[in-house]
Motif scaffolding. Sequence first.
Motif, PDB file in Angstrom:
ATOM      1  N   PRO A   1       0.855  -1.199   0.000  1.00 40.73           N
ATOM      2  CA  PRO A   1       0.000   0.000   0.000  1.00 40.73           C
ATOM      3  C   PRO A   1       0.892   1.250   0.000  1.00 40.73           C
ATOM      4  N   ARG A   2       0.500   2.259  -0.752  1.00 43.12           N
ATOM      5  CA  ARG A   2       1.370   3.424  -0.932  1.00 43.12           C
ATOM      6  C   ARG A   2       1.687   4.132   0.376  1.00 43.12           C
ATOM      7  N   LYS A   3       0.754   4.159   1.306  1.00 48.23           N
ATOM      8  CA  LYS A   3       1.015   4.789   2.592  1.00 48.23           C
ATOM      9  C   LYS A   3       2.143   4.076   3.321  1.00 48.23           C
ATOM     10  N   TYR A   4       2.117   2.747   3.338  1.00 49.03           N
ATOM     11  CA  TYR A   4       3.152   1.980   4.022  1.00 49.03           C
ATOM     12  C   TYR A   4       4.505   2.149   3.333  1.00 49.03           C
TER      13      TYR A   4
ATOM     14  N   ILE B   1       0.278   9.586  -4.554  1.00 46.90           N
ATOM     15  CA  ILE B   1      -0.729   9.735  -3.496  1.00 46.90           C
ATOM     16  C   ILE B   1      -1.449  11.069  -3.634  1.00 46.90           C
TER      17      ILE B   1
ATOM     18  N   ALA C   1       1.515   8.983   9.079  1.00 53.64           N
ATOM     19  CA  ALA C   1       0.740   7.955   9.775  1.00 53.64           C
ATOM     20  C   ALA C   1      -0.633   8.473  10.184  1.00 53.64           C
ATOM     21  N   ARG C   2      -0.722   9.739  10.546  1.00 52.99           N
ATOM     22  CA  ARG C   2      -1.977  10.292  11.035  1.00 52.99           C
ATOM     23  C   ARG C   2      -2.911  10.727   9.912  1.00 52.99           C
TER      24      ARG C   2
ATOM     25  N   PRO D   1      -4.462   8.952   3.894  1.00 58.88           N
ATOM     26  CA  PRO D   1      -5.424   7.849   3.921  1.00 58.88           C
ATOM     27  C   PRO D   1      -4.824   6.547   3.400  1.00 58.88           C
ATOM     28  N   PHE D   2      -5.328   5.445   3.940  1.00 53.25           N
ATOM     29  CA  PHE D   2      -4.875   4.128   3.489  1.00 53.25           C
ATOM     30  C   PHE D   2      -5.591   3.754   2.201  1.00 53.25           C
ATOM     31  N   GLU D   3      -4.830   3.232   1.264  1.00 52.24           N
ATOM     32  CA  GLU D   3      -5.409   2.718   0.023  1.00 52.24           C
ATOM     33  C   GLU D   3      -4.700   1.428  -0.325  1.00 52.24           C
ATOM     34  N   ALA D   4      -5.476   0.362  -0.500  1.00 58.66           N
ATOM     35  CA  ALA D   4      -4.877  -0.938  -0.797  1.00 58.66           C
ATOM     36  C   ALA D   4      -4.113  -0.876  -2.117  1.00 58.66           C
TER      37      ALA D   4
END
Length: 402
Positions: free
Chosen positions: A83-86, A132, A192-193, A196-199
């Motif tokens: 996931p791009r956030k991770y 993102i 982290a805060r 948004p999470f996106e698979a």
Amino acid sequence: MSSVLEKSTAVSARSFNLTMAIIALAMGGAGIGVTEFTMMGLLKEVEAGLGISTPEAGHLISAYALGVVVGAPLLAAVGARLPRKYLALGLMLFFSLANLSSYVAPDYGTMLLSRFAAGLPHGAFFGVAAVIAASLVPPTRRGWAISMVMAGLSISNVVGVPFATWLGQTYGWRLLFILVGLIGLLTLALIARFVPFEAAHPDASIRRELGALKRLQVWLAILIGIVGFGGFFATYTYIAHTMTAVAGMPQTMIPVVVALYGVGMVAGTLLGGRFADRSVMGTLYRVLPGIAVALVVYAVAVHWQWSALVMVFVVGATGSMLVPALQTRLLDASPDAPSLASSLNHAALNVANALGAFLGGVVIALGWGYVAPALVGAVLAVLGFGVALLSGLLERKRPLAP
């Protein structure tokens, strides 16, 4: 009435979260900008601290840039299934630790290695951050969103780089790396805060991402960045020496010079994003000749302090207008491999960094003076314009896939 208030509150919350997500990504860009550009302003201090020559100190800048070139495609491809956030979090953690290792590097060889390591996550982070940001807004505002993220890099030159330059001159140049490490940790918390999470895309893979490298327009966009932006770095790498030796400014003025360069970069990045939303290729056609003209004028104007300061701003602005258009061009040229394509922009810009620093060092070593790198840069910008014309001509015959 209550439904209207609820709807208004929801819109405000989405707007706030979007703003904070972009600020989080831009903060990472600010940390990257501080570590990349402050080294140029502290080149004399680094030379004295490590007991090395000016060209050897320039190699530290080239080592960082080469780290970006190696790391951008490699880490973007390896992280394709994440996931791009991770991926953004992992890259920023790597970046923070690598910079902290530069603080304790005991000698020139170790410092070269640590600067190379610090550069590895640079391009991949900017690549995933741009993707993102573009995914958070409508397609017609992609250039704006990307420019906002890139503005972190530019704003660092207004605030972070002058402060880090002053800090390094006053209390020791190695404190730069502590400062960058702290910025990196703050970025981790903000991402982290607020991001948004996106698979990850179900078809995402290393092979799919590397497919971007099969496209001629991707390579042409990379070449535009390498050649066209090389003059920016040929000039900026030796700016401290030029301002003191040619313009006759005291060393204490260097933080002001760097800040003015940064103000120009902010203005150029924001304008470049707006221009890219109107026409990506039109922006490239106009900006590259503008860079060439600005560098020629700079080479003349740098002999007087007041005109040198004016042209420092102009060179920073014209060069930075190029970045959002190149970023958008790479996304357009490879829509099915956005992370790798986007990261390649920063690989290209850091090949330009290495190329500019190297060619600038060559003409200085030949005894042509500190003005010569700007003239070399003007030639590079003209060559980049030629590549852009070729890219546009080929696109007319074979349009980019939607």
